[in-house]
Design an enzyme around this catalytic site. Sequence first.
Site, PDB file in Angstrom:
ATOM      1  N   TYR A 139       0.826  -1.213   0.000  1.00  0.00           N
ATOM      2  CA  TYR A 139       0.000   0.000   0.000  1.00  0.00           C
ATOM      3  C   TYR A 139       0.860   1.263   0.000  1.00  0.00           C
ATOM      4  CZ  TYR A 139      -4.586  -2.078   0.969  1.00  0.00           C
ATOM      5  OH  TYR A 139      -5.769  -2.749   0.881  1.00  0.00           O
ATOM      6  N   LYS A 184       3.371 -15.433   2.401  1.00  0.00           N
ATOM      7  CA  LYS A 184       3.570 -16.137   1.123  1.00  0.00           C
ATOM      8  C   LYS A 184       5.070 -16.360   0.992  1.00  0.00           C
ATOM      9  CE  LYS A 184       2.128 -17.749  -2.871  1.00  0.00           C
ATOM     10  NZ  LYS A 184       1.257 -18.948  -3.023  1.00  0.00           N
ATOM     11  N   ASP A 216      -2.647 -18.488   0.461  1.00  0.00           N
ATOM     12  CA  ASP A 216      -3.634 -19.125  -0.418  1.00  0.00           C
ATOM     13  C   ASP A 216      -4.403 -20.230   0.315  1.00  0.00           C
ATOM     14  OD1 ASP A 216      -1.257 -20.543  -0.353  1.00  0.00           O
ATOM     15  OD2 ASP A 216      -1.116 -20.870  -2.517  1.00  0.00           O
ATOM     16  N   ASP A 240      -6.340  -7.065   4.222  1.00  0.00           N
ATOM     17  CA  ASP A 240      -7.488  -6.430   3.569  1.00  0.00           C
ATOM     18  C   ASP A 240      -8.389  -7.495   2.944  1.00  0.00           C
ATOM     19  OD1 ASP A 240      -9.079  -4.319   2.482  1.00  0.00           O
ATOM     20  OD2 ASP A 240      -8.111  -4.676   0.536  1.00  0.00           O
ATOM     21  N   ASP A 244     -12.255  -9.059   4.451  1.00  0.00           N
ATOM     22  CA  ASP A 244     -13.530  -9.072   3.716  1.00  0.00           C
ATOM     23  C   ASP A 244     -14.019 -10.509   3.530  1.00  0.00           C
ATOM     24  OD1 ASP A 244     -13.587  -6.254   3.413  1.00  0.00           O
ATOM     25  OD2 ASP A 244     -14.313  -6.405   1.342  1.00  0.00           O
TER      26      ASP A 244
HETATM   27  C1  IPM Z   1     -10.334  -1.148   4.063  1.00  0.00           C
HETATM   28  C2  IPM Z   1     -10.473  -0.586   2.661  1.00  0.00           C
HETATM   29  C3  IPM Z   1      -9.283   0.282   2.309  1.00  0.00           C
HETATM   30  C4  IPM Z   1      -8.049  -0.590   2.330  1.00  0.00           C
HETATM   31  C5  IPM Z   1      -9.384   1.017   0.952  1.00  0.00           C
HETATM   32  C6  IPM Z   1     -10.641   1.817   0.831  1.00  0.00           C
HETATM   33  C7  IPM Z   1      -8.190   1.877   0.682  1.00  0.00           C
HETATM   34  O1  IPM Z   1     -10.678  -1.592   1.733  1.00  0.00           O
HETATM   35  O2  IPM Z   1     -10.267  -0.355   5.018  1.00  0.00           O
HETATM   36  O3  IPM Z   1     -10.334  -2.353   4.210  1.00  0.00           O
HETATM   37  O4  IPM Z   1      -7.738  -1.264   1.336  1.00  0.00           O
HETATM   38  O5  IPM Z   1      -7.383  -0.620   3.367  1.00  0.00           O
HETATM   39 MN    MN Z   2     -10.940  -3.553   2.626  1.00  0.00          MN
END
Ligand code: IPM
Ligand code: MN
Length: 345
Positions: A139, A184, A216, A240, A244
């Site tokens: 990032y 990884k 993975d 990240d 999710d």
């Molecule tokens: C999160 C989001 C952010 C990230 C984006 C919006 C930059 O997806 O907070 O998880 O990737 O960290």
């Molecule tokens: Mn995110």
Amino acid sequence: MTKKIVTLAGDGIGPEIMAAGLEVLAAVAKKTGFSYEIDDRVFGGAAIDAVGEPLPKDTLEAAKSADAILLAAIGSPKYDTAPVRPEQGLLAIRKELNLFANIRPVRIFEALKHLSPLKEEIIRDVDFVVVRELTGGIYFGEHHLEDDSAQDINAYAAFEIERIVQKAFELAKERKQKVTSIDKQNVLATSKLWRKVADQVAKDYPEVTLEHQLVDSAAMLMITNPSRFDVIVTENLFGDILSDESSVLPGTLGVMPSASHSANGPSLYEPIHGSAPDIAGQNIANPISMILSVAMMLRDSFAEKEAASMIERAVEKTLSAGILTADLGGNAKTSEMTQAIIDNL
Ligand code: IPM
Ligand code: MN
Ligand code: NAD
């Protein structure tokens, strides 16, 4: 002493869920006597529109001098091809405040078990935390984009790995004494260093078990056997994606809070999801992710344990009563669910 909380409502559903979080905060503060003041600032796309940049200087200064920061969400397709994006503000505030430790708890609400796409026996005992490194890695490496080539640099210094892995071990000590470090290392140099540092840190925590997993197969295990995890620690990008993915277990992103800590400055609390442009402005977003972020703030930044637990119990009770927003298969509005949570405090 009155605590100063900076609020950054941002974009999309941000203002709707921030309002919900603040209503619940006001209600719980009335009951417990918690004293605070709100300093609301522009941020993200809203700030680009107002002053041309996603993290204006006075927003940053206010955040730096706050006791805690509440952030709802930023982002909009409107900026997809714009020179400045709201996401830059989010990355900048994390970096400026040195918020390297992002804590994303994953738990299943009893009342929502049926919503998970996974079988009940698989999600039954799920209770883990993703500890995501938040201020390093790909990032924040250099990004180069040419017409016919592109490059993103992934870099980690040992000290950045050490402090986040220590956070994970500290958390695991208070939980089920197990850390899963995800990397990884069969391909990446950064991951080889990550694994070496994690092994070194582990020596200081003999009571905690450390296991390593490749990212993975870890992604697969999160679906096939998620209850095996206690504390997961991993680099920025993997964290990240995996966080999710973990929202599939409770069945929606709409119930998932997070906390981001630095070594000694103010912490920031935000849902893990984004601005959900597809449902913005309709009063149908699930406010629980924000409301539980408020609970995390009360516990972690202000040691208001009872206030935090009151909120968490009220959320459970509301879900058990079948008051569900659209993402949970119900038809309660954001404002109705918020009011029900307040009534249940
Ligand atoms: C999160 C989001 C952010 C990230 C984006 C919006 C930059 O997806 O907070 O998880 O990737 O960290
Ligand atoms: Mn995110
Ligand atoms: P998203 O998390 O905004 O939405 C993904 C899906 O989940 C959508 O269908 C959305 O409707 C649903 N959803 C999310 N939160 C919900 C809630 N509280 N209640 C009900 N449903 C909810 O991800 P996206 O659509 O990929 O991204 C939208 C924008 O948000 C992008 O600009 C992205 O960069 C940004 N983003 C910001 C943050 C942040 O502010 N921390 C985090 C992730 C994404």
